[in-house]
Design a protein around this motif. Sequence first.
Motif, PDB file in Angstrom:
ATOM      1  N   GLY A  12       5.446-102.447  33.860  1.00 28.45           N
ATOM      2  CA  GLY A  12       6.531-102.765  32.880  1.00 28.45           C
ATOM      3  C   GLY A  12       6.454-104.156  32.786  1.00 28.45           C
ATOM      4  O   GLY A  12       6.298-105.121  33.341  1.00 28.45           O
ATOM      5  N   TYR A  13       6.960-104.668  31.501  1.00 28.82           N
ATOM      6  CA  TYR A  13       7.058-105.910  31.023  1.00 28.82           C
ATOM      7  C   TYR A  13       7.988-106.860  31.908  1.00 28.82           C
ATOM      8  O   TYR A  13       7.577-107.858  32.434  1.00 28.82           O
ATOM      9  CB  TYR A  13       7.681-106.125  29.660  1.00 28.82           C
ATOM     10  CG  TYR A  13       7.633-107.262  28.875  1.00 28.82           C
ATOM     11  CD1 TYR A  13       6.843-108.435  28.965  1.00 28.82           C
ATOM     12  CD2 TYR A  13       8.966-107.506  28.028  1.00 28.82           C
ATOM     13  CE1 TYR A  13       6.901-109.424  28.352  1.00 28.82           C
ATOM     14  CE2 TYR A  13       8.909-108.825  27.270  1.00 28.82           C
ATOM     15  CZ  TYR A  13       8.040-109.736  27.504  1.00 28.82           C
ATOM     16  OH  TYR A  13       8.201-110.901  26.696  1.00 28.82           O
ATOM     17  N   VAL A 189       4.095-112.176  26.131  1.00 29.94           N
ATOM     18  CA  VAL A 189       3.287-111.001  26.680  1.00 29.94           C
ATOM     19  C   VAL A 189       2.215-111.305  27.634  1.00 29.94           C
ATOM     20  O   VAL A 189       1.648-112.532  27.336  1.00 29.94           O
ATOM     21  CB  VAL A 189       3.003-110.032  25.764  1.00 29.94           C
ATOM     22  CG1 VAL A 189       4.452-109.673  24.687  1.00 29.94           C
ATOM     23  CG2 VAL A 189       1.900-110.395  24.736  1.00 29.94           C
ATOM     24  N   ASP A 193      -0.832-104.544  26.321  1.00 30.52           N
ATOM     25  CA  ASP A 193       0.058-103.565  26.765  1.00 30.52           C
ATOM     26  C   ASP A 193       1.497-104.040  26.544  1.00 30.52           C
ATOM     27  O   ASP A 193       2.172-104.592  27.695  1.00 30.52           O
ATOM     28  CB  ASP A 193       0.016-103.024  28.034  1.00 30.52           C
ATOM     29  CG  ASP A 193       0.564-101.902  28.461  1.00 30.52           C
ATOM     30  OD1 ASP A 193       1.165-101.240  27.722  1.00 30.52           O
ATOM     31  OD2 ASP A 193       0.644-101.484  29.700  1.00 30.52           O
ATOM     32  N   SER A 195       5.678-104.352  25.605  1.00 28.89           N
ATOM     33  CA  SER A 195       6.933-103.575  25.467  1.00 28.89           C
ATOM     34  C   SER A 195       7.411-103.132  24.520  1.00 28.89           C
ATOM     35  O   SER A 195       7.113-103.903  23.219  1.00 28.89           O
ATOM     36  CB  SER A 195       7.821-104.261  26.379  1.00 28.89           C
ATOM     37  OG  SER A 195       9.150-104.179  26.486  1.00 28.89           O
ATOM     38  N   THR A 196       8.283-102.210  24.277  1.00 23.48           N
ATOM     39  CA  THR A 196       9.047-101.631  22.958  1.00 23.48           C
ATOM     40  C   THR A 196       9.777-102.746  22.510  1.00 23.48           C
ATOM     41  O   THR A 196      10.174-102.971  21.345  1.00 23.48           O
ATOM     42  CB  THR A 196       9.583-100.450  23.115  1.00 23.48           C
ATOM     43  OG1 THR A 196       8.955 -99.403  23.877  1.00 23.48           O
ATOM     44  CG2 THR A 196      10.312 -99.988  22.353  1.00 23.48           C
ATOM     45  N   SER A 197      10.515-103.522  23.415  1.00 23.27           N
ATOM     46  CA  SER A 197      11.109-104.695  23.205  1.00 23.27           C
ATOM     47  C   SER A 197      10.726-105.773  22.164  1.00 23.27           C
ATOM     48  O   SER A 197      11.420-106.450  21.606  1.00 23.27           O
ATOM     49  CB  SER A 197      11.849-105.270  24.382  1.00 23.27           C
ATOM     50  OG  SER A 197      11.019-106.060  25.043  1.00 23.27           O
ATOM     51  N   VAL A 222      12.210-113.251  29.071  1.00 17.86           N
ATOM     52  CA  VAL A 222      11.796-112.234  30.033  1.00 17.86           C
ATOM     53  C   VAL A 222      11.555-113.205  31.325  1.00 17.86           C
ATOM     54  O   VAL A 222      11.942-112.798  32.497  1.00 17.86           O
ATOM     55  CB  VAL A 222      10.670-111.669  29.975  1.00 17.86           C
ATOM     56  CG1 VAL A 222       9.303-112.655  29.438  1.00 17.86           C
ATOM     57  CG2 VAL A 222      10.056-110.681  30.813  1.00 17.86           C
TER      58      VAL A 222
END
Length: 338
Positions: A12-13, A189, A193, A195-197, A222
């Motif tokens: 995950g992110y 990022v 791939d 993140s939904t955010s 992040v």
Amino acid sequence: MTQTVLVSGGSGYIAGYIIRELVAQDWTVHTTVRDGARESEIRKRLDVDNKSLHFFVADLTSDNGWAEAMMGCTHVIHVASPFPPTAVKHADDLIVPARDGALRALRFARDAGVLRFVQTSSSAAVAYGHPPGQTTFTEADWSDPSSPDTSPYAQSKTIAERAARDWIAREGGAMEYCSINPSLVLGPVMDADVSTSIDAIQKMLSGALPGCPDLGFGIVDVRDLADLHVRVLTAPGMAGERFIASGRFFKMVEIARILKTRLGPQARKVPTRTLPDFLVRIVAIWDPLVRMVISELGRTRNMDASHAKVVLGWVTRPEEESVIDCAKSLIDHGIVKV
């Protein structure tokens, strides 16, 4: 002495940045993924010292692999939780794996002798289902899962965190527990791939939105969120603590203006007019994802992160920097064509 920490949800992110920060600070890191075939891809993305990072296959819905992943760990950061890009048919599709996965990780952590367990919860467990007049929220606030204004995702995060705290009180023994509750997570990022955010920034840049709905969210970078997790791992007196991780609340139209101002021609597709509420409600009739946010129209949710700043000395970068770094990385990775 080098300590070992398990970070769940390593693909995950948020987990990716936490792992980078931990390895940079000389932690040995175990991480879980659902698909072991992705290990080489994730290692390439993270670009850290491979000797310090070890992969284990484990899923929120099964006991398999958790004992091995926890072996030798002194600390746990439990990030893994379902965060779907589209609306779900049933709230339990999110609630059950989020709650049961957290309890499963807690149980195996305690049995492995873990000293401290940090759960990545969400501002979604704080700020929803409250009266419309409440606009500022602290760690003392909890979302109401029974409210019609609380989305399945917010229900899942609230129920999972509540269940974890109840379990710790009953069965946690000497293991310390605390949670971190981030708002919308932005920033660069690592690859395609995403993140939904990141969805809101991606849609703005690509021209997928005809205008900006009267919606908003607090923003946390992040990289700052990863820093907060690492601080919580070793700070004294963390048992039972809860930390909101958020910066200022921004309406979508404000974010659009930041993109326009800072990116120039690269933001030519970004809309800067506000969509009337009635148009959003019409779209919601056939779009379940839009229907999920109808109750958010016109709402302001200021997340007060002063507790983390006072107790842990947490410092955050300007939210505008997080927005622009996110946008530039989406362009640089070819995720958005401008």
